[in-house]
Design a protein around this motif. Structure first.
Motif, PDB file in Angstrom:
ATOM      1  N   LYS A 179      36.015 -46.107  19.372  1.00 45.60           N
ATOM      2  CA  LYS A 179      37.370 -46.573  19.656  1.00 45.60           C
ATOM      3  C   LYS A 179      37.864 -47.397  18.471  1.00 45.60           C
ATOM      4  CE  LYS A 179      39.842 -49.044  23.373  1.00 45.60           C
ATOM      5  NZ  LYS A 179      39.631 -49.785  24.653  1.00 45.60           N
ATOM      6  N   ILE A 180      39.043 -47.070  17.961  1.00 48.59           N
ATOM      7  CA  ILE A 180      39.577 -47.667  16.739  1.00 48.59           C
ATOM      8  C   ILE A 180      40.920 -48.335  17.036  1.00 48.59           C
ATOM      9  CG2 ILE A 180      40.442 -47.184  14.405  1.00 48.59           C
ATOM     10  CD1 ILE A 180      37.457 -46.771  14.646  1.00 48.59           C
ATOM     11  N   ALA A 181      41.131 -49.529  16.472  1.00 49.96           N
ATOM     12  CA  ALA A 181      42.419 -50.212  16.594  1.00 49.96           C
ATOM     13  C   ALA A 181      43.195 -50.078  15.292  1.00 49.96           C
ATOM     14  CB  ALA A 181      42.214 -51.684  16.922  1.00 49.96           C
ATOM     15  N   VAL A 182      44.472 -49.753  15.397  1.00 46.95           N
ATOM     16  CA  VAL A 182      45.333 -49.677  14.214  1.00 46.95           C
ATOM     17  C   VAL A 182      45.720 -51.100  13.828  1.00 46.95           C
ATOM     18  CG1 VAL A 182      47.469 -48.759  13.251  1.00 46.95           C
ATOM     19  CG2 VAL A 182      46.200 -47.440  14.969  1.00 46.95           C
ATOM     20  N   GLU A 183      45.393 -51.491  12.594  1.00 49.34           N
ATOM     21  CA  GLU A 183      45.639 -52.862  12.142  1.00 49.34           C
ATOM     22  C   GLU A 183      47.060 -53.010  11.606  1.00 49.34           C
ATOM     23  OE1 GLU A 183      45.723 -56.524  11.549  1.00 49.34           O
ATOM     24  OE2 GLU A 183      43.886 -55.686  12.444  1.00 49.34           O
ATOM     25  N   ASN A 184      47.845 -53.868  12.256  1.00 48.92           N
ATOM     26  CA  ASN A 184      49.248 -54.035  11.881  1.00 48.92           C
ATOM     27  C   ASN A 184      49.548 -55.352  11.181  1.00 48.92           C
ATOM     28  OD1 ASN A 184      50.445 -51.564  12.988  1.00 48.92           O
ATOM     29  ND2 ASN A 184      49.822 -52.383  14.978  1.00 48.92           N
ATOM     30  N   GLU A 185      48.599 -56.306  11.195  1.00 44.15           N
ATOM     31  CA  GLU A 185      48.849 -57.617  10.592  1.00 44.15           C
ATOM     32  C   GLU A 185      48.190 -57.769   9.232  1.00 44.15           C
ATOM     33  OE1 GLU A 185      48.255 -62.400  11.531  1.00 44.15           O
ATOM     34  OE2 GLU A 185      47.685 -60.898  13.036  1.00 44.15           O
ATOM     35  N   TYR A 186      46.891 -57.525   9.179  1.00 42.30           N
ATOM     36  CA  TYR A 186      46.153 -57.709   7.935  1.00 42.30           C
ATOM     37  C   TYR A 186      46.107 -56.412   7.127  1.00 42.30           C
ATOM     38  CZ  TYR A 186      44.548 -61.881  10.397  1.00 42.30           C
ATOM     39  OH  TYR A 186      44.504 -63.062  11.085  1.00 42.30           O
ATOM     40  N   VAL A 187      45.936 -56.558   5.792  1.00 44.03           N
ATOM     41  CA  VAL A 187      45.760 -55.385   4.935  1.00 44.03           C
ATOM     42  C   VAL A 187      44.456 -55.538   4.176  1.00 44.03           C
ATOM     43  CG1 VAL A 187      48.230 -54.966   4.689  1.00 44.03           C
ATOM     44  CG2 VAL A 187      47.043 -56.383   3.000  1.00 44.03           C
ATOM     45  N   ARG A 188      43.869 -54.396   3.828  1.00 44.89           N
ATOM     46  CA  ARG A 188      42.600 -54.404   3.113  1.00 44.89           C
ATOM     47  C   ARG A 188      42.819 -54.647   1.623  1.00 44.89           C
ATOM     48  NH1 ARG A 188      40.522 -50.208   0.453  1.00 44.89           N
ATOM     49  NH2 ARG A 188      38.334 -50.335  -0.185  1.00 44.89           N
ATOM     50  N   THR A 189      43.767 -53.925   1.025  1.00 43.47           N
ATOM     51  CA  THR A 189      44.062 -54.078  -0.387  1.00 43.47           C
ATOM     52  C   THR A 189      45.359 -53.319  -0.676  1.00 43.47           C
ATOM     53  OG1 THR A 189      43.190 -53.806  -2.637  1.00 43.47           O
ATOM     54  CG2 THR A 189      42.693 -52.066  -1.046  1.00 43.47           C
ATOM     55  N   VAL A 190      45.812 -53.353  -1.913  1.00 41.70           N
ATOM     56  CA  VAL A 190      47.025 -52.634  -2.303  1.00 41.70           C
ATOM     57  C   VAL A 190      46.769 -51.901  -3.616  1.00 41.70           C
ATOM     58  CG1 VAL A 190      48.605 -54.241  -1.166  1.00 41.70           C
ATOM     59  CG2 VAL A 190      47.942 -54.649  -3.537  1.00 41.70           C
ATOM     60  N   THR A 191      47.604 -50.905  -3.891  1.00 40.58           N
ATOM     61  CA  THR A 191      47.520 -50.199  -5.160  1.00 40.58           C
ATOM     62  C   THR A 191      47.711 -51.193  -6.305  1.00 40.58           C
ATOM     63  OG1 THR A 191      48.392 -48.201  -4.146  1.00 40.58           O
ATOM     64  CG2 THR A 191      48.526 -48.354  -6.541  1.00 40.58           C
ATOM     65  N   GLY A 192      46.830 -51.110  -7.280  1.00 42.96           N
ATOM     66  CA  GLY A 192      46.836 -52.078  -8.372  1.00 42.96           C
ATOM     67  C   GLY A 192      45.846 -53.198  -8.149  1.00 42.96           C
ATOM     68  N   GLY A 193      45.350 -53.324  -6.921  1.00 44.75           N
ATOM     69  CA  GLY A 193      44.332 -54.319  -6.619  1.00 44.75           C
ATOM     70  C   GLY A 193      42.948 -53.762  -6.883  1.00 44.75           C
ATOM     71  N   THR A 194      41.987 -54.143  -6.039  1.00 49.78           N
ATOM     72  CA  THR A 194      40.606 -53.720  -6.264  1.00 49.78           C
ATOM     73  C   THR A 194      40.118 -52.739  -5.201  1.00 49.78           C
ATOM     74  OG1 THR A 194      39.785 -55.653  -5.048  1.00 49.78           O
ATOM     75  CG2 THR A 194      40.002 -55.863  -7.448  1.00 49.78           C
ATOM     76  N   GLY A 195      41.047 -52.120  -4.462  1.00 48.43           N
ATOM     77  CA  GLY A 195      40.659 -51.246  -3.360  1.00 48.43           C
ATOM     78  C   GLY A 195      39.823 -50.048  -3.765  1.00 48.43           C
ATOM     79  N   GLU A 196      40.041 -49.528  -4.980  1.00 47.89           N
ATOM     80  CA  GLU A 196      39.280 -48.355  -5.401  1.00 47.89           C
ATOM     81  C   GLU A 196      37.963 -48.735  -6.064  1.00 47.89           C
ATOM     82  OE1 GLU A 196      41.456 -46.070  -8.216  1.00 47.89           O
ATOM     83  OE2 GLU A 196      41.660 -47.690  -9.679  1.00 47.89           O
TER      84      GLU A 196
END
Length: 368
Positions: A179-196
């Motif tokens: 069971k998965i919740a869609v996260e609407n408040e927090y973000v993991r990272t953004v393009t240009g950040g360190t997500g990749e």
């Protein structure tokens, strides 16, 4: 000028007791030895060695503690039915480690040497690979910045370390949807950040959303950090949706980690002639597909679980049950095929498997 190095062996005098298969917990027990290698601006990478597993001595002002300059990888060693040890696409992990190194301003490693070091360490610790169905030896290579300095700048000193941990079967009672919740408040990272990049800060940033998730939620579904509408990852896995016969996964956009399992899934689907698209996919598209009955399957893909079916998505009070909460045919086939290749039970048509010789290598050399 490049200098050649041999791995120094410093075996421990007595080994630890190995845990029983039913006592294995992810990342709690570690083998008798670890690999270490140092970096300084003057010498480059040097002094590779396999030593007894023990605490590190690091200065309190080491830059990793203050500015988070670190990267890591995760892979596994598996036992085949014949008792051979093997790895699954480890060269991709070290390629990705160097990609992460570049983003974090960490000196690159010799990928060929790193793989040989892993093989030598596992050859020494082969008895630690558990034999029970679905178990494996988890491999954690990582690099930390160790220069004792509080200035905000790339470190000039690093340690490259590899540790090993026997782990149990991810699915003890068979592959089960989560069971998965869609996260609407927090973000993991953004393009240009360190997500990749595979760096610890990304995982620290993800903890809060998981902590506040409601009871029964296994992971969160991350949306993009700008428009908050496009799907990126699920927990620490890449995510796939099967809609009207086509499998769709978010395109790599600079904020999504390029998973080794993700790449393997895409290659398998292409071989099976299953339509596969790498593109933007919004939560609204998934919602509408569920509403009109064309959302057939959803699953995550990563090293730990391999394939993790999603049985239900929860967003703002809406509960979207997928495939009646059951594992879909594509997810099951992918899981069976990938684990079959990893454990040497079925043919590997892609050349993904790396065998580990059952010998103690003593003349290993690499460029520094």
């Amino acid at each position: 000028m490049e200098e050649e190095h041999s791995i120094r062996m410093d075996p421990c005098s007595s080994g630890k007791d190995k845990p029983q298969a039913d006592q294995l917990e992810f990342g709690r027990k570690f083998t008798d030895h670890m690999f270490l290698m140092d970096y300084t601006g003057e010498k480059g990478w040097h002094a590779p060695r396999i030593v007894p597993y023990e605490p590190l001595t690091v200065d309190p002002s080491a830059m990793v503690f203050h500015y988070g300059q670190s990267v890591f990888e995760g892979m596994k060693a598996y036992l085949t039915p014949d008792g051979d040890a093997q790895l699954f696409r480890p060269e991709r992990n070290f390629q990705r480690m160097n990609h992460s190194n570049n983003r974090l301003c960490i000196p690159s490693i010799d990928e060929t040497f790193a793989l040989k070091a892993v093989k030598q360490l596992i050859a020494l610790e082969k008895d630690w690979i558990p034999k029970a169905e679905g178990t494996s030896l988890y491999i954690r290579p990582f690099i930390i910045s160790t220069e004792p300095y509080l200035g905000v700048a790339p470190s000039r000193h690093y340690k490259f370390i590899i540790i090993l941990s026997p782990v149990g079967a991810y699915y003890k009672e068979g592959i089960n949807p989560i069971k998965i919740a869609v996260e609407n408040e927090y973000v993991r990272t953004v393009t240009g950040g360190t997500g990749e990049a595979k760096t610890g800060g990304n995982y620290a940033a993800s903890l809060k959303a998981q902590e506040v998730a409601e009871e029964g939620i296994a992971q969160v579904l991350w949306l993009d950090g700008v428009e908050r509408k496009y799907i990126e990852e699920v927990g620490s896995m890449n995510v796939f949706f099967k809609i009207n016969g086509t499998v769709i996964t978010p395109a790599l956009n600079g904020s999504i980690l390029e998973g080794v399992t993700r790449n393997s899934v895409i290659q398998l689907l292409k071989q099976w002639h299953v339509p596969i698209e790498e593109r933007k996919i919004s939560m609204e598209e998934v919602y509408q597909a569920h509403k009109n009955g064309s959302l057939e399957e959803a699953f995550g893909a990563g090293t730990a679980a391999v394939i993790s079916p999603i049985g239900e998505l929860v967003q703002a009070g809406d509960h979207l049950e997928i495939n009646d909460g059951k594992t879909g045919a594509i997810a099951k086939r992918l899981y069976d095929t990938l684990t079959g290749i990893q454990y040497g039970k079925i043919q590997d048509p892609f050349g993904w498997v790396e065998k580990i010789e059952d010998v103690k290598q003593t003349n290993l050399k690499a460029s520094g």
